[in-house]
Design a protein around this motif. Sequence first.
Motif, mmCIF file in Angstrom:
data_model
loop_
_atom_site.group_PDB
_atom_site.id
_atom_site.type_symbol
_atom_site.label_atom_id
_atom_site.label_comp_id
_atom_site.label_asym_id
_atom_site.label_seq_id
_atom_site.Cartn_x
_atom_site.Cartn_y
_atom_site.Cartn_z
ATOM 1 N N SER A 22 0.834 -1.209 0.000
ATOM 2 C CA SER A 22 0.000 0.000 0.000
ATOM 3 C C SER A 22 0.866 1.256 0.000
ATOM 4 O O SER A 22 1.791 1.375 0.807
ATOM 5 C CB SER A 22 -0.926 0.030 1.226
ATOM 6 N N VAL A 23 0.536 2.189 -0.876
ATOM 7 C CA VAL A 23 1.246 3.462 -0.889
ATOM 8 C C VAL A 23 0.773 4.305 0.298
ATOM 9 O O VAL A 23 -0.343 4.130 0.795
ATOM 10 C CB VAL A 23 0.994 4.188 -2.223
ATOM 11 N N ASP A 24 1.620 5.181 0.783
ATOM 12 C CA ASP A 24 1.315 6.019 1.942
ATOM 13 C C ASP A 24 0.315 7.111 1.547
ATOM 14 O O ASP A 24 0.623 7.995 0.754
ATOM 15 C CB ASP A 24 2.612 6.655 2.463
ATOM 16 N N GLU A 25 -0.882 7.041 2.116
ATOM 17 C CA GLU A 25 -1.938 7.985 1.747
ATOM 18 C C GLU A 25 -1.685 9.389 2.279
ATOM 19 O O GLU A 25 -2.350 10.336 1.861
ATOM 20 C CB GLU A 25 -3.296 7.484 2.249
ATOM 21 N N ARG A 26 -0.735 9.540 3.179
ATOM 22 C CA ARG A 26 -0.466 10.878 3.710
ATOM 23 C C ARG A 26 0.015 11.820 2.604
ATOM 24 O O ARG A 26 -0.123 13.028 2.711
ATOM 25 C CB ARG A 26 0.562 10.814 4.834
ATOM 26 N N TRP A 27 0.583 11.249 1.539
ATOM 27 C CA TRP A 27 0.952 12.070 0.382
ATOM 28 C C TRP A 27 0.160 11.686 -0.861
ATOM 29 O O TRP A 27 -0.194 12.543 -1.672
ATOM 30 C CB TRP A 27 2.454 11.980 0.105
ATOM 31 N N ALA A 28 -0.134 10.395 -0.997
ATOM 32 C CA ALA A 28 -0.792 9.940 -2.231
ATOM 33 C C ALA A 28 -2.200 10.510 -2.369
ATOM 34 O O ALA A 28 -2.694 10.684 -3.493
ATOM 35 C CB ALA A 28 -0.831 8.417 -2.257
ATOM 36 N N SER A 29 -2.866 10.808 -1.249
ATOM 37 C CA SER A 29 -4.222 11.357 -1.329
ATOM 38 C C SER A 29 -4.239 12.754 -1.949
ATOM 39 O O SER A 29 -5.289 13.221 -2.396
ATOM 40 C CB SER A 29 -4.849 11.404 0.067
ATOM 41 N N ASP A 30 -3.101 13.420 -1.985
ATOM 42 C CA ASP A 30 -3.005 14.751 -2.609
ATOM 43 C C ASP A 30 -2.460 14.696 -4.027
ATOM 44 O O ASP A 30 -2.170 15.743 -4.622
ATOM 45 C CB ASP A 30 -2.094 15.662 -1.777
ATOM 46 N N MET A 31 -2.342 13.516 -4.588
ATOM 47 C CA MET A 31 -1.696 13.380 -5.889
ATOM 48 C C MET A 31 -2.419 14.152 -6.987
ATOM 49 O O MET A 31 -1.795 14.622 -7.943
ATOM 50 C CB MET A 31 -1.579 11.900 -6.271
ATOM 51 N N ASP A 32 -3.734 14.308 -6.840
ATOM 52 C CA ASP A 32 -4.473 15.032 -7.864
ATOM 53 C C ASP A 32 -4.108 16.512 -7.900
ATOM 54 O O ASP A 32 -4.437 17.211 -8.858
ATOM 55 C CB ASP A 32 -5.974 14.854 -7.656
ATOM 56 N N GLN A 33 -3.413 16.991 -6.850
ATOM 57 C CA GLN A 33 -2.987 18.393 -6.803
ATOM 58 C C GLN A 33 -1.560 18.582 -7.319
ATOM 59 O O GLN A 33 -1.094 19.715 -7.452
ATOM 60 C CB GLN A 33 -3.048 18.918 -5.371
ATOM 61 N N MET A 34 -0.841 17.492 -7.566
ATOM 62 C CA MET A 34 0.589 17.560 -7.846
ATOM 63 C C MET A 34 0.874 17.505 -9.341
ATOM 64 O O MET A 34 0.306 16.687 -10.062
ATOM 65 C CB MET A 34 1.319 16.407 -7.152
ATOM 66 N N ASP A 35 1.779 18.371 -9.785
ATOM 67 C CA ASP A 35 2.231 18.350 -11.171
ATOM 68 C C ASP A 35 3.620 17.731 -11.305
ATOM 69 O O ASP A 35 3.968 17.188 -12.354
ATOM 70 C CB ASP A 35 2.273 19.774 -11.725
ATOM 71 N N MET A 36 4.420 17.829 -10.263
ATOM 72 C CA MET A 36 5.767 17.248 -10.253
ATOM 73 C C MET A 36 6.023 16.673 -8.865
ATOM 74 O O MET A 36 5.786 17.334 -7.856
ATOM 75 C CB MET A 36 6.828 18.298 -10.599
ATOM 76 N N ILE A 37 6.517 15.420 -8.819
ATOM 77 C CA ILE A 37 6.770 14.745 -7.548
ATOM 78 C C ILE A 37 8.222 14.293 -7.516
ATOM 79 O O ILE A 37 8.676 13.567 -8.413
ATOM 80 C CB ILE A 37 5.854 13.519 -7.366
ATOM 81 N N VAL A 38 8.959 14.725 -6.499
ATOM 82 C CA VAL A 38 10.330 14.273 -6.287
ATOM 83 C C VAL A 38 10.319 13.286 -5.124
ATOM 84 O O VAL A 38 9.969 13.642 -3.992
ATOM 85 C CB VAL A 38 11.274 15.453 -5.968
ATOM 86 N N LEU A 39 10.675 12.039 -5.406
ATOM 87 C CA LEU A 39 10.701 10.975 -4.395
ATOM 88 C C LEU A 39 12.135 10.779 -3.916
ATOM 89 O O LEU A 39 13.049 10.632 -4.730
ATOM 90 C CB LEU A 39 10.172 9.669 -4.985
ATOM 91 N N SER A 40 12.329 10.745 -2.602
ATOM 92 C CA SER A 40 13.691 10.606 -2.072
ATOM 93 C C SER A 40 13.657 9.886 -0.728
ATOM 94 O O SER A 40 13.223 10.452 0.279
ATOM 95 C CB SER A 40 14.338 11.990 -1.909
ATOM 96 N N VAL A 41 14.084 8.625 -0.736
ATOM 97 C CA VAL A 41 14.127 7.815 0.489
ATOM 98 C C VAL A 41 15.363 6.920 0.462
ATOM 99 O O VAL A 41 16.088 6.864 -0.530
ATOM 100 C CB VAL A 41 12.861 6.929 0.638
ATOM 101 N N GLY A 42 15.571 6.188 1.550
ATOM 102 C CA GLY A 42 16.669 5.223 1.587
ATOM 103 C C GLY A 42 17.135 4.875 2.980
ATOM 104 O O GLY A 42 17.114 3.711 3.384
ATOM 105 N N HIS A 43 17.562 5.870 3.744
ATOM 106 C CA HIS A 43 18.234 5.596 5.011
ATOM 107 C C HIS A 43 17.320 4.946 6.053
ATOM 108 O O HIS A 43 17.800 4.177 6.892
ATOM 109 C CB HIS A 43 18.831 6.890 5.571
ATOM 110 N N TRP A 44 16.030 5.225 6.028
ATOM 111 C CA TRP A 44 15.132 4.640 7.024
ATOM 112 C C TRP A 44 14.932 3.137 6.812
ATOM 113 O O TRP A 44 14.485 2.439 7.722
ATOM 114 C CB TRP A 44 13.783 5.365 6.996
#
Length: 439
Positions: free
Chosen positions: A224-246
């Motif tokens: 499941s994708v994290d809805e804390r950000w995915a629920s706002d996807m309809d408002q987004m034109d550009m998404i920069v994803l950056s994870v790793g260390h956690w």
Amino acid sequence: MVSSKPFKDHPQSLTKKFLPWTFYILLPLAILHLYFYPLNFPLSPSDQLPLHNPIIIETSSSPSSSSKEEERASVEITCDYTNGKWVHDKLGPLYNGTSCSTIKDGQNCMSHGRPDMGYLHWRWKPNQCQLPRFEPKTFLQMVRNKHLAFVGDSMARNQLESLLCMLATVSPPDLVYHDGGDNKFRRWHFPSHNVNVSIYWSPFLVKGFEKSGSRNYNELYLDSVDERWASDMDQMDMIVLSVGHWFLHPAVYFDGDSVMGCHFCPGQNYTEVGFYDVFRKAIKTTLKGIFERKGAISRASGREINIIVATFSPHHFEGQWDKFGACPRTRPYKKGEKELEGMDLDMRNIEVEEVEAVKGNSEQLEGLRLVALDITKLSLMRPDGHPGPYMYAFPFANGIAERVQNDCVHWCLPGPVDTWNEILLDVMKRWDSREAQSR
């Protein structure tokens, strides 16, 4: 009798006198030309990363397109940013520790008393193309009337704050929203161009629960994708994803309601599965979640969504994290001093592979532009760019203590992370150039 026309009367004397001076003048001019316009020799295998670099943007030119303008445009929209070197830069950054109000205290190395300033005067020079200095006005113009969202962990926040500082040099933003502990969800608005820039805290991208006082491990739900950000996807034109260390932290992994295993969870009676496959699954689930929703979004809004996956950012701890000199270097690594290998390479490869897998499916890319912002190798070469003990203000005001906290993970602002946004802008410009050619 002295001639009144020496240049005419003595041609041999003229040649003997001025020929050496001609050589002395032309030689430095030739050297300067080579410095600013180096010859592009093929890269040796040791200079290249083992995978195809997805930031190279290919163009399809018509056989009949033979004009010099078209040939020049074809060259300009292709660039490999991953292979290059750090070169000295006299100009320095666009901002400083006092001119930008949005820098997180822990990354404000200048105001915290870091004594050496040499780390501010380097720029990344790719081997086979030019990387221009960041142009704040150009960036704002390209995202006019759009919403740019940074999603991920503190590396996403680090890059976001770098971008805000550079953009603020021409157009100060207004903080219009903040929520969550440590303001992990924030949004700024640039009235001059009607641009929104947001940060969404989501250290796994997928649904997850961070460790708490009663539970010393994280819980990740990889389907499941994290809805804390995915629920706002309809408002987004550009998404920069950056994870790793956690993903390196202790965690238990779920697929739906079923436990898949865990990483470093003694006493939990779960199978140890490590974190590499889990990291890959999280990236895969995230990209799939974007594709499943973007169709409806594109139909409803007619907007194209741009997805940028920033690759893993290496740390530079040398010895114990709480000892003096944990990240002591004050200059970039030179060629051959540090190789991209081990975990840094593996994490980077997973992200690049998943991006490439999606780019190989043209149906998934309809209405979407996707690229890996491959900053792992150039960041690896900058051990001098971390706050170290200057994550706190003037840590040695009372002398050097036996124990001192060091941050050898995040990046000073200003610092090397500004280069990530230089590359981001250059990718955006090349996207536009490619579209202009295809019309």
